[in-house]
Write an enzyme that holds these catalytic residues in place. Structure first.
Site, PDB file in Angstrom:
ATOM      1  N   LYS A   1      12.986 -26.589 -28.064  1.00 26.79           N
ATOM      2  CA  LYS A   1      12.613 -25.978 -26.798  1.00 26.79           C
ATOM      3  C   LYS A   1      13.784 -25.180 -26.223  1.00 26.79           C
ATOM      4  CE  LYS A   1       8.744 -27.346 -27.596  1.00 26.79           C
ATOM      5  NZ  LYS A   1       7.778 -26.311 -28.007  1.00 26.79           N
TER       6      LYS A   1
ATOM      7  N   ASP B   1       3.764 -22.093 -26.188  1.00 26.05           N
ATOM      8  CA  ASP B   1       5.045 -21.429 -26.405  1.00 26.05           C
ATOM      9  C   ASP B   1       4.966 -19.929 -26.148  1.00 26.05           C
ATOM     10  OD1 ASP B   1       7.878 -21.835 -27.499  1.00 26.05           O
ATOM     11  OD2 ASP B   1       7.146 -20.194 -28.747  1.00 26.05           O
TER      12      ASP B   1
ATOM     13  N   GLU C   1       6.844 -18.094 -22.950  1.00 26.02           N
ATOM     14  CA  GLU C   1       7.787 -16.977 -23.062  1.00 26.02           C
ATOM     15  C   GLU C   1       7.411 -15.844 -22.128  1.00 26.02           C
ATOM     16  OE1 GLU C   1       8.725 -17.502 -27.864  1.00 26.02           O
ATOM     17  OE2 GLU C   1       7.244 -16.034 -27.145  1.00 26.02           O
TER      18      GLU C   1
END
Length: 576
Positions: A232, A295, A299
């Site tokens: 992460k 994810d 972002e």
């Protein structure tokens, strides 16, 4: 059993409604908007969104069960907001278990030398050396790649069999860690699969390839295992904290792991061994599908795109109100990446609010109330673009536009650090006293925390586990990315993450900038009533208790990023 595969039945409260109205119909609660909101399609859309998040989730509300069995490591149960999850704690004291975890693996091929490749290859090599294992960690690169020089400088060489051609490395490896860019994976997966040995294991640090295959109605070959370990944080964080943690039994970046396909029963322990070898303080289970959705979405949200958008919007607002440019930069970028991030990392979001004066708390409430739904509006859209495959297709197509094609010129990504704001930032950092974390500005804090809570809520309503939600929405931001932003600026960070993240930030940052400027700040300037339900829900949200548990599992040291540290991506350094 291993962590469930992406094909397992979903236990989510609802699954990707086609419209906001459909989403609202699945939940009964509602929140009133200020009377000043216009009676139009926008107001209707907002009310539908409000119905989703009227009250904080109940403790123990249904979330996916991601239990797994391991014959090597100690599985531990933790309770996050009343929901039981399972983790494996890391530590260098576990390195002697790595040979057992990697049973049947003689060579680990690390394919690619971008953001994650250098860090993971070096961490694996160092951990296996400490474990006195004879497993070879070999880098595989394209013939003629300029990254050969970088890899040799890190101690990998052709002479000792730890550096070679990509295809011979794939063919000779029992565990293939595919760490090339997402668009390169999409363009080369067939050749990669054809070179892999039967019963070998494909390791991913991102679920993007699964999303790409799903969009084409495909899946992985059935004669290989497929696992993921997803730190992460960006590669330099993974390596930096690993090196720092040598004296304190570990450190590193938390990671999720997934077992998508297990052909011989080894996949779970191999994945956990990989994560422990990277130095992960704790490893939690997910699925490959949930990973890529959270994810890629993260972002574009608070990790990069959204924070880029909000600091641009706030800097412009403060300077237009007459604030000195340097103070405006400190009040936005320096405060978010410094004192606000440090406070959230150590004590949680509520402590940011509690650290303010009484007047400051009023200003925070105004900013939070006005910003929460505009941020959620864009975040919700972004998540569904990712889940539908639209965002993945966009990344693949953008990657192909980096090269001359169909008679059209190449359009590689340019840098984004040349505007006035970032030039002011260079001046601020050049004279910044050591240890200066910037000011805690209540309005800035209110906008940033509203963004963080909105992202948490979207992921929660979409059925992600609390460990994934907190890592993707908070820990990765304040413990991994924001320290780099504080050292070198948000624009620098955006220019040095993965290609997928860089593309996403450029696409979505302007959306956050626009909606805050056109809606949230207008609401504040009209002196509209504060949505007290939103403020009350923020204080009582069960996520705060879950964050407290996760904080006890954070890295054992704070990442140290000096202003002169070279964290430029290898390929960008080479092209320069």
């Amino acid at each position: 059993m291993a962590a469930p595969t992406s094909s397992a039945p979903s236990t989510r409260p609802f699954s990707h409604p086609k419209t906001l109205a459909a989403a609202a119909a699945t939940l009964s609660a509602s929140v009133a908007f200020p009377a000043t909101h216009p009676s139009c399609a926008l107001a209707t859309r907002r009310r539908a969104v409000a119905a989703m998040v009227a009250a904080p989730a109940k403790v123990g509300a249904a979330m996916p069960s991601l239990d797994f069995d391991t014959a090597v490591f100690n599985k531990e149960k933790v309770s996050l907001a009343g929901h039981e999850e399972y983790i494996v704690r890391g530590g260098r004291n576990l390195f002697p278990l790595l040979p057992e975890a990697f049973k049947g693996v003689k060579q680990i091929g690390v394919i690619g030398w971008g953001s994650q490749g250098p860090a993971q290859a070096q961490n694996l090599r160092d951990s296996l050396t400490e474990a006195k294992s004879d497993i070879v960690v070999k880098i595989g690169l394209r013939k003629g790649s300029k990254s050969f020089e970088e890899a040799r400088a890190a101690g990998f060489t052709e002479e000792n069999g730890t550096l070679g051609d990509i295809w011979e490395t794939v063919s000779g490896s029992d565990l293939v860690l595919l760490l090339i860019s997402d668009s390169a994976q999409a363009d080369n997966y067939e050749k990669i699969f054809s070179h892999m040995k039967p019963n070998s294991i494909l390791g991913l640090s991102h679920g993007f390839l699964l999303g790409h295959l799903q969009s084409a109605g495909l899946d992985f070959p059935k004669n290989i295992s497929v696992v993921a370990v997803c730190p992460k944080g960006m590669g330099p964080s993974v390596r930096r904290l690993y090196v720092q943690g040598k004296e304190v039994n570990g450190a590193g970046i938390n990671a999720s792991f997934a077992v998508h396909q297990d052909v011989d029963g080894r996949a779970t322990d191999v994945a956990l061994g990989w994560s422990v070898a990277l130095g992960s303080p704790f490893t939690f289970a997910t699925t490959l599908e949930q990973e890529y959705k959270s994810d890629i979405f993260g972002e574009r949200g608070i990790l990069l795109g959204a924070v880029h958008g909000i600091v641009e919007a706030l800097f412009r607002r403060y300077t237009e109100q007459g604030m000195d440019e340097e103070l405006a930069y400190k009040t936005t970028v320096e405060g978010i990446t410094g004192v606000i991030s440090k406070t959230i990392s150590k004590k949680g979001m509520l402590e940011v609010y509690n650290s303010l004066s009484e007047e400051g708390k009023k200003e925070f409430n105004k900013a939070y109330s006005a910003s929460f739904y505009p941020c959620m509006d864009i975040l919700y859209e972004c998540y569904e673009d990712v889940a539908s495959g639209s965002e993945i297709r966009s990344v693949v197509l953008a990657g192909r536009r980096f090269y001359d094609k169909e008679g059209l010129p190449a359009f590689p990504m340019g840098k984004i650090d040349q505007t006035r704001m970032w030039k002011v930032g260079e001046k601020v950092r050049s004279t910044r006293p050591q240890g200066d974390l910037g000011p805690l500005h209540p309005f800035t804090a209110g906008v940033y925390v509203a963004l963080m809570m909105a992202q948490i809520e979207v992921l929660r309503k979409k059925g992600h586990s609390y460990s994934e939600i907190i890592n993707e929405s908070m820990i990765e931001s304040v413990d991994s990315l924001n320290p780099f932003m504080h050292a070198s600026g948000v624009a620098f960070m955006v220019d040095n993450c993965s290609t997928t993240a860089r593309l996403g930030s450029r696409k979505w940052a302007p959306r956050f900038d626009y909606i805050l400027t056109q809606q949230a700040f207008v609401t504040v300037d009209k002196d509209a009533p504060i949505n007290q339900d939103l403020i009350s829900n923020f204080f009582s949200d069960p996520v705060h208790g879950a964050i407290k548990v996760c904080a006890e599992l954070r890295p054992t040291v704070d990442i140290s990023v000096t202003a002169d540290a070279d964290f430029v991506r290898p390929e960008l350094r080479q092209s320069a």
